[in-house]
Design an enzyme around this catalytic site. Structure first.
Site, PDB file in Angstrom:
ATOM      1  N   CYS A  41     -27.057  42.105 -31.599  1.00  0.00           N
ATOM      2  CA  CYS A  41     -28.090  41.079 -31.754  1.00  0.00           C
ATOM      3  C   CYS A  41     -28.687  40.673 -30.419  1.00  0.00           C
ATOM      4  CB  CYS A  41     -27.542  39.870 -32.504  1.00  0.00           C
ATOM      5  SG  CYS A  41     -26.142  39.072 -31.712  1.00  0.00           S
ATOM      6  N   ASP A 192     -37.095  21.176 -59.639  1.00  0.00           N
ATOM      7  CA  ASP A 192     -37.292  20.781 -58.245  1.00  0.00           C
ATOM      8  C   ASP A 192     -37.772  22.000 -57.459  1.00  0.00           C
ATOM      9  OD1 ASP A 192     -37.306  19.609 -55.782  1.00  0.00           O
ATOM     10  OD2 ASP A 192     -35.148  19.722 -55.492  1.00  0.00           O
TER      11      ASP A 192
END
Length: 273
Positions: A41, A192
């Site tokens: 990474c 929601d």
């Protein structure tokens, strides 16, 4: 797939997954990578060449050292010759693109007409998260009497992360479990999240309505897309939300607080307001 001597960006990785909306998710997973630097990474930087952060005891200093060992220079906090070392050529499937295609494939089934009125029962669904997974709750309501009824909750596993515009894939398993646990099925479902007030016109409320064959309305706490020309100022007032010049929903002020506006849009089997 990013080779030594090259770097890529959070946005490029998100596009490789199939959606730029996943950029923040990519950053999150870079931050919690338990196998660095074996899973490299440190080769992921910002789209303008800035080095970005690195989750190790020595942070950015170690990231710069790892890149230097691979022949990538950093000057004043940015990757030198950024365009030359930037890697774009990812191979493999783009799963989020396939999910986008599924959303678009549902559009022909979307019905924006009030075909099942009057409503004698309604239920509002919401989903919350903890380390143990997702907890879905439903609150019953009698539209005629204007009175609340019983509540119900279920626990479900979380198998998909949060990515803007892909909320349905994260929460539909919990919503389906909750819907299945209801003793009596409601005439109207409030979700929601967004219905047609969505970049592809297929938010979670629309997905839920189609997959559950139930009239649905989306009620979201934040504006995912579109513009509100004149935000409502008084409690009970509403304003149109425009997407591409077309009305996709309404901003409704429910309290006087700064965050007292919700965004309402049709889901399925209800009119387009």
């Amino acid at each position: 797939q990013v080779p030594e001597g090259r770097v890529t960006s959070y946005g490029a990785l998100a596009k490789a997954l199939g959606a730029i909306e996943a950029s923040r998710l990519v950053g999150h997973y870079m931050a919690i990578n338990p196998n660095a630097p074996q899973v490299p990474c440190h080769r992921v930087v910002h789209s303008d060449g800035r080095i970005g952060r690195y989750s190790s005891t020595r942070g950015v200093e170690q990231k710069v050292e790892l890149l230097a060992k691979e022949g990538v220079r950093v000057e004043k906090g940015k990757i030198a010759d950024f365009e030359k070392v930037m890697f774009w050529d990812f191979k493999g499937s783009r799963p989020l693109n396939e999910m986008r295609k599924y959303q678009e494939a549902l559009l022909p089934r979307l019905v924006l007409e009030d075909r099942r009125e009057p409503y004698s029962s309604a239920v509002a669904f919401d989903v919350a998260y903890a380390d143990e997974g997702a907890f879905a709750a439903g609150a019953l309501f009698d539209p005629k009497q204007g009175t609340p009824g019983s509540t119900i909750t279920v626990h479900a596993a979380v198998t998909f992360p949060y990515i803007p515009t892909f909320l349905g894939f994260r929460e539909m398993p919990a919503i389906k479990a909750l819907f299945g646990a209801l003793v009596a099925k409601p005439d109207l479902l409030l979700v929601d999240g967004n219905g047609t007030l969505h970049p592809r016109g297929m938010g979670i409320a629309s997905m839920a309505g189609i997959e559950l064959d139930t009239p649905t309305v989306g009620v979201a706490k934040s504006l995912l897309c579109g513009e509100v020309a004149d935000p409502p100022r008084k409690t009970g007032d509403s304003s149109e939300v425009l997407v591409g010049g077309k009305v996709r929903g309404h901003a409704l002020r429910v309290t006087a607080s700064a965050r007292g506006i919700v965004y309402v849009s049709p889901g399925h089997l209800v009119s387009d307001l």
